[in-house]
Motif scaffolding. Structure first.
Motif: not given
Length: 164
Positions: A91-107
């Motif tokens: 669980v990542v609280v307050h994810p950074t834009d970079q983290t959201l981008f990386e998880y978007g790629q995974i999704a």
């Protein structure tokens, strides 16, 4: 159930905010079964394990979950943004834009994989042997549709009072 018996209402930010991730000390399997998948994106709990009944129920309902985080309910406040990675137990609280981008790629990769799996779902289970029997175990009648959509050719049940 106790809250219902004594007339207490639990607050639900999912109702007011549309969708949410539930963060709790624990969820019972019956609470998990009653989650509204159109509002609850996933959940994380302080207690539990991969083999707990709640975790097994979440997997069967395809609800992302992370259990056994010790004190997640004490670290996250209502309304905080969080990213829940049920596959890796994070669980990542307050994810950074970079983290959201990386998880978007995974999704996107997961969607691509699911599309490829859908292409082969209804092919015979074992085309090289000619034996095409693939069955699944279900707990309730409502599970039969998901089993059929996954390409199984039959099912058995361990739950009580199920008939087809």
């Amino acid at each position: 159930m106790l809250n219902n018996l004594v007339g207490r209402r639990r607050s639900s930010t999912c109702a007011s905010q549309g969708t949410c991730i539930i963060i709790s000390h624990d969820l019972t399997p019956s609470n998990t079964a009653q989650l509204d998948k159109s509002k609850v994106l996933g959940f994380a709990t302080d207690v539990g394990s991969k083999t707990s009944h709640t975790a097994i129920m979440a997997r069967s309902l395809r609800i992302p979950a992370v259990v056994g985080l010790k004190d997640i309910s004490g670290q996250v406040e209502t309304g905080q943004y969080a990213l829940l990675d049920g596959l890796n137990g994070v669980v990542v609280v307050h994810p950074t834009d970079q983290t959201l981008f990386e998880y978007g790629q995974i999704a996107q990769q997961q969607v691509s994989l699911q599309e490829k799996l859908q292409e082969v779902t209804h092919q015979p289970a074992s085309p090289w042997t000619g034996i095409g029997v693939l069955s699944a175990n279900i707990e309730q009648a409502a599970d039969a549709a998901q089993v059929k959509a996954s390409g199984a050719e039959g099912w058995g049940c361990s739950g009580p009072n199920i008939s087809f």
